[in-house]
Design a protein around this motif. Structure first.
Motif, PDB file in Angstrom:
ATOM      1  N   ASP A 203      27.303   6.518  11.661  1.00  0.00           N
ATOM      2  CA  ASP A 203      27.320   5.935  13.308  1.00  0.00           C
ATOM      3  C   ASP A 203      26.401   6.909  14.242  1.00  0.00           C
ATOM      4  O   ASP A 203      25.890   6.464  15.167  1.00  0.00           O
ATOM      5  N   ASN A 204      26.779   8.097  13.989  1.00  0.00           N
ATOM      6  CA  ASN A 204      26.495   9.128  14.970  1.00  0.00           C
ATOM      7  C   ASN A 204      25.245   9.960  14.309  1.00  0.00           C
ATOM      8  O   ASN A 204      25.014  10.911  15.006  1.00  0.00           O
ATOM      9  N   ALA A 205      24.839   9.877  13.002  1.00  0.00           N
ATOM     10  CA  ALA A 205      24.127  10.866  12.443  1.00  0.00           C
ATOM     11  C   ALA A 205      22.525  10.408  12.972  1.00  0.00           C
ATOM     12  O   ALA A 205      21.984   9.443  13.370  1.00  0.00           O
ATOM     13  N   ASN A 206      21.658  11.758  12.692  1.00  0.00           N
ATOM     14  CA  ASN A 206      20.192  11.833  13.062  1.00  0.00           C
ATOM     15  C   ASN A 206      19.584  11.881  11.897  1.00  0.00           C
ATOM     16  O   ASN A 206      18.962  12.612  11.538  1.00  0.00           O
ATOM     17  N   TRP A 207      19.542  10.734  11.194  1.00  0.00           N
ATOM     18  CA  TRP A 207      18.893  10.437   9.964  1.00  0.00           C
ATOM     19  C   TRP A 207      17.958   9.534  10.105  1.00  0.00           C
ATOM     20  O   TRP A 207      17.701   8.613  10.922  1.00  0.00           O
ATOM     21  N   HIS A 208      16.939   9.521   9.018  1.00  0.00           N
ATOM     22  CA  HIS A 208      15.593   8.674   8.825  1.00  0.00           C
ATOM     23  C   HIS A 208      15.619   7.974   7.483  1.00  0.00           C
ATOM     24  O   HIS A 208      15.532   8.730   6.571  1.00  0.00           O
ATOM     25  N   LEU A 209      15.900   6.822   7.705  1.00  0.00           N
ATOM     26  CA  LEU A 209      15.825   6.070   6.392  1.00  0.00           C
ATOM     27  C   LEU A 209      14.655   5.326   6.076  1.00  0.00           C
ATOM     28  O   LEU A 209      13.865   5.110   6.785  1.00  0.00           O
ATOM     29  N   GLY A 210      14.405   4.756   4.573  1.00  0.00           N
ATOM     30  CA  GLY A 210      13.490   4.376   4.079  1.00  0.00           C
ATOM     31  C   GLY A 210      13.942   3.599   3.006  1.00  0.00           C
ATOM     32  O   GLY A 210      14.995   4.003   2.003  1.00  0.00           O
ATOM     33  N   GLY A 211      12.999   2.698   2.158  1.00  0.00           N
ATOM     34  CA  GLY A 211      13.181   2.005   0.976  1.00  0.00           C
ATOM     35  C   GLY A 211      12.762   2.820  -0.029  1.00  0.00           C
ATOM     36  O   GLY A 211      13.383   3.348  -0.991  1.00  0.00           O
ATOM     37  N   LEU A 212      11.343   3.240   0.090  1.00  0.00           N
ATOM     38  CA  LEU A 212      11.027   4.273  -0.894  1.00  0.00           C
ATOM     39  C   LEU A 212      10.211   5.324  -0.187  1.00  0.00           C
ATOM     40  O   LEU A 212       9.509   5.125   0.737  1.00  0.00           O
ATOM     41  N   LEU A 213      10.204   6.596  -0.612  1.00  0.00           N
ATOM     42  CA  LEU A 213       9.835   7.618   0.223  1.00  0.00           C
ATOM     43  C   LEU A 213       9.272   8.612  -0.958  1.00  0.00           C
ATOM     44  O   LEU A 213       9.575   9.112  -1.961  1.00  0.00           O
ATOM     45  N   SER A 214       7.877   9.176  -0.433  1.00  0.00           N
ATOM     46  CA  SER A 214       7.369  10.495  -1.065  1.00  0.00           C
ATOM     47  C   SER A 214       6.796  11.450   0.128  1.00  0.00           C
ATOM     48  O   SER A 214       5.984  10.817   0.960  1.00  0.00           O
ATOM     49  N   ASN A 215       7.138  12.592   0.106  1.00  0.00           N
ATOM     50  CA  ASN A 215       6.809  13.785   1.106  1.00  0.00           C
ATOM     51  C   ASN A 215       5.578  14.473   0.526  1.00  0.00           C
ATOM     52  O   ASN A 215       5.200  15.401   0.892  1.00  0.00           O
ATOM     53  N   GLY A 216       4.966  13.638  -0.611  1.00  0.00           N
ATOM     54  CA  GLY A 216       3.929  14.553  -1.232  1.00  0.00           C
ATOM     55  C   GLY A 216       3.954  14.251  -2.779  1.00  0.00           C
ATOM     56  O   GLY A 216       5.217  14.440  -3.084  1.00  0.00           O
ATOM     57  N   GLY A 217       3.173  14.069  -3.260  1.00  0.00           N
ATOM     58  CA  GLY A 217       3.266  13.767  -4.981  1.00  0.00           C
ATOM     59  C   GLY A 217       2.241  13.179  -5.416  1.00  0.00           C
ATOM     60  O   GLY A 217       1.085  12.640  -4.694  1.00  0.00           O
ATOM     61  N   HIS A 218       2.149  12.740  -6.664  1.00  0.00           N
ATOM     62  CA  HIS A 218       0.889  11.987  -7.156  1.00  0.00           C
ATOM     63  C   HIS A 218       1.577  11.526  -8.560  1.00  0.00           C
ATOM     64  O   HIS A 218       2.948  11.551  -8.964  1.00  0.00           O
ATOM     65  N   ASN A 219       0.598  10.701  -8.983  1.00  0.00           N
ATOM     66  CA  ASN A 219       0.897  10.068 -10.245  1.00  0.00           C
ATOM     67  C   ASN A 219       2.494   9.098  -9.987  1.00  0.00           C
ATOM     68  O   ASN A 219       3.302   9.117 -10.633  1.00  0.00           O
ATOM     69  N   ILE A 220       1.899   8.240  -8.818  1.00  0.00           N
ATOM     70  CA  ILE A 220       3.303   7.483  -8.316  1.00  0.00           C
ATOM     71  C   ILE A 220       2.758   5.738  -8.418  1.00  0.00           C
ATOM     72  O   ILE A 220       1.943   5.804  -7.914  1.00  0.00           O
ATOM     73  N   ARG A 221       3.693   5.265  -9.314  1.00  0.00           N
ATOM     74  CA  ARG A 221       3.328   3.955  -9.543  1.00  0.00           C
ATOM     75  C   ARG A 221       4.518   3.028  -9.149  1.00  0.00           C
ATOM     76  O   ARG A 221       5.828   3.094  -9.382  1.00  0.00           O
ATOM     77  N   VAL A 222       4.233   2.021  -8.054  1.00  0.00           N
ATOM     78  CA  VAL A 222       5.113   1.250  -7.529  1.00  0.00           C
ATOM     79  C   VAL A 222       4.638  -0.151  -7.735  1.00  0.00           C
ATOM     80  O   VAL A 222       3.961  -0.719  -7.108  1.00  0.00           O
ATOM     81  N   LYS A 223       5.298  -0.920  -8.424  1.00  0.00           N
ATOM     82  CA  LYS A 223       4.550  -2.361  -9.041  1.00  0.00           C
ATOM     83  C   LYS A 223       5.913  -3.171  -8.965  1.00  0.00           C
ATOM     84  O   LYS A 223       6.865  -3.289  -9.690  1.00  0.00           O
ATOM     85  N   HIS A 224       5.582  -4.531  -8.299  1.00  0.00           N
ATOM     86  CA  HIS A 224       6.273  -5.654  -8.451  1.00  0.00           C
ATOM     87  C   HIS A 224       7.835  -5.388  -8.075  1.00  0.00           C
ATOM     88  O   HIS A 224       8.624  -5.588  -8.894  1.00  0.00           O
ATOM     89  N   ASN A 225       7.999  -4.875  -6.885  1.00  0.00           N
ATOM     90  CA  ASN A 225       9.396  -4.699  -6.609  1.00  0.00           C
ATOM     91  C   ASN A 225       9.669  -5.362  -5.309  1.00  0.00           C
ATOM     92  O   ASN A 225       8.783  -5.734  -4.438  1.00  0.00           O
ATOM     93  N   THR A 226      10.664  -5.432  -4.735  1.00  0.00           N
ATOM     94  CA  THR A 226      11.456  -6.009  -3.439  1.00  0.00           C
ATOM     95  C   THR A 226      11.734  -4.701  -2.714  1.00  0.00           C
ATOM     96  O   THR A 226      12.842  -4.107  -3.309  1.00  0.00           O
TER      97      THR A 226
END
Length: 465
Positions: free
Chosen positions: A331-354
């Motif tokens: 409740d009091n955290a200073n976090w940053h949320l997401g479903g899928l994250l890359s802070n840098g990278g390669h050869n990433i495949r994201v196919k047919h997801n919700t």
């Protein structure tokens, strides 16, 4: 000026007969009739009568005082008017016309207003009660971010396609990936609004442990350092650390995180596959499943700060036919949320997801950055394919998709990023997130492709909104 004949003397011979008096006055009958204001243009007054007015022997009643000075014996005190003995002669009847409706409000009675007010109060009260019941019901509330149970499936295999319109914006998925906060974070709600996953996309009915699977307790090590290890149909109550190659986790429920740390020495030869499984990472400031050399298929992943994170040091990262949702934040955290994250990278495949970030804002005004977040914090975003995914709506997120180009990042320019055939939920504001569907995608970047991305109603989504 000719002499005025007294009224009691007979008319002398040869004296001209005056014209008849104004017929509206009538002959003297002894009955009081109010004087009629003369209308000189009609010729009603004779010359003698005009003379009377000029000499002052006859004075018409004064407009302002209403006093009658003909004889001085009668004053207009209002007594005659009150008794009804006097009425001004009526005008001739007007030609017959079509009925004219009475003025607005004419003829109404006070009780009509009271009844109308009571009806309005009842209607407002009914609307309030219905809204309160819907907000408090399990169907309207959905799953709170602090629970681990997946939402009930809708008729299309439902899921969380949209969350609280007042949910807050996070500042980014990591301390170095920031986004602006929610301008309406102060007016936040604790209940999620259930959305839907369109038919054919992953959700609770086609991800996770298959129905009919019998799970038994896992008794093996939580750090997997033996190649080709298989964990099948197990309930695992710890974090699984992968330090071996070709590890398989299938048809299992993991109450913890799954991690392959690609920053460790020797990690280039490690790898694992997570399939037909459920991961509940609880509340933690890291990803539920990470960081690379991993393949995720038909899995239900929830909990953690981010559902899946692809690190900059991984050789590959593949997520397919899976459901990423249900992130959590204290409740009091200073976090940053997401479903899928890359802070840098390669050869990433994201196919047919919700993919949806659906955590509500906390009391510190923090929450989701977006569903799919590509940021050049630690390396260039390169060679990424995002194909045929459904990105859920959350008007508390900043954008549903960050495309890898962010000028404020150490590695601001992404390349070879293909965003194709994806469907964006409209959400209550018709923009998927607070500010729009997409930010940070450079259509002119080297090898970047934006093609056939639509809203859920079939209309096209532009790369910048």
């Amino acid at each position: 000026m000719p002499a005025i004949r007294p009224p009691d003397q007979p008319r002398s011979e040869g004296e001209p007969t005056p014209p008849p008096r104004n017929p509206r006055r009538g002959p003297p009958t002894g009955e009081f009739r109010p004087p009629v204001w003369p209308e000189d243009s009609t010729g009603d007054l004779s010359r003698a009568e005009r003379a009377e007015r000029r000499t002052g022997e006859f004075r018409a009643p004064e407009r302002h005082t209403g006093e009658i000075r003909n004889t001085g014996a009668i004053r207009n005190t209002g007594e005659i008017r009150d008794t009804g003995q006097f009425q001004r002669p009526a005008r001739p009847p007007a030609p017959a016309l079509s009925p004219v409706p009475p003025p607005h409000g004419a003829g109404r009675r006070p009780w009509v207003w009271l009844v109308g007010a009571a009806v309005i109060v009842l209607l407002v009260g009914a609307v309030f009660v219905i809204g309160w019941v819907r907000a408090g019901s399990p169907q309207a509330a959905g799953n709170e971010a602090s629970t681990s149970t997946a939402p009930e499936a809708g008729e299309n295999g439902g899921g969380m396609g949209e969350v609280d319109p007042n949910a807050g914006l996070g500042a980014g998925p990591s301390s170095s990936a920031s986004a602006s906060k929610n301008p309406s974070a102060a007016a936040k709600s604790t209940a999620n609004i259930p959305g839907r996953v369109p038919g054919g996309f992953p959700g609770p009915g086609n991800t996770g442990v298959p129905g009919g699977t019998t799970l038994t307790a896992y008794s093996g090590p939580c750090t997997i350092d033996k190649d080709n290890t298989v964990i099948d149909s197990k309930t695992v109550n710890c974090d699984l650390g992968i330090k071996a190659k070709n590890v398989k986790i299938q048809k299992s429920k993991i109450n913890g995180a799954v991690v392959l740390d690609t920053d460790q020495s020797g990690s280039g030869s490690w790898s694992y596959t997570l399939s037909d499984s459920e991961v509940d990472a609880g509340t933690r400031q890291n990803a539920a499943v990470s960081y690379g050399n991993m393949t995720i298929i038909r899995s239900n992943i929830h909990g953690g700060q981010t559902s899946v994170q692809c690190g900059e040091s991984g050789s590959y990262c593949t997520i397919q036919d899976s459901w990423l949702h249900g992130q959590r934040i204290p409740d009091n955290a200073n976090w940053h949320l997401g479903g899928l994250l890359s802070n840098g990278g390669h050869n990433i495949r994201v196919k047919h997801n919700t993919i949806v970030c659906d955590a509500p804002v906390n009391s510190a005004g923090e929450g989701c950055t977006g569903d799919l977040n590509l940021f050049g914090d630690f390396a260039v975003i390169s060679d990424v394919v995002v194909d045929s995914n459904f990105l859920g709506a959350n008007t508390g997120s900043s954008y549903c998709l960050y495309g890898g180009d962010t000028k404020s990042k150490p590695y601001p320019n992404a390349n070879k990023v293909q965003i194709i055939n994806n469907v964006f939920a409209l959400g209550t504001n018709k923009k998927c997130a607070a500010y729009g569907a997409v930010a940070g995608f450079n259509v002119n970047g080297s090898g970047n492709v934006w093609h056939n991305n639509t809203w859920e109603d079939g209309t096209p989504v532009n790369p910048e909104n």
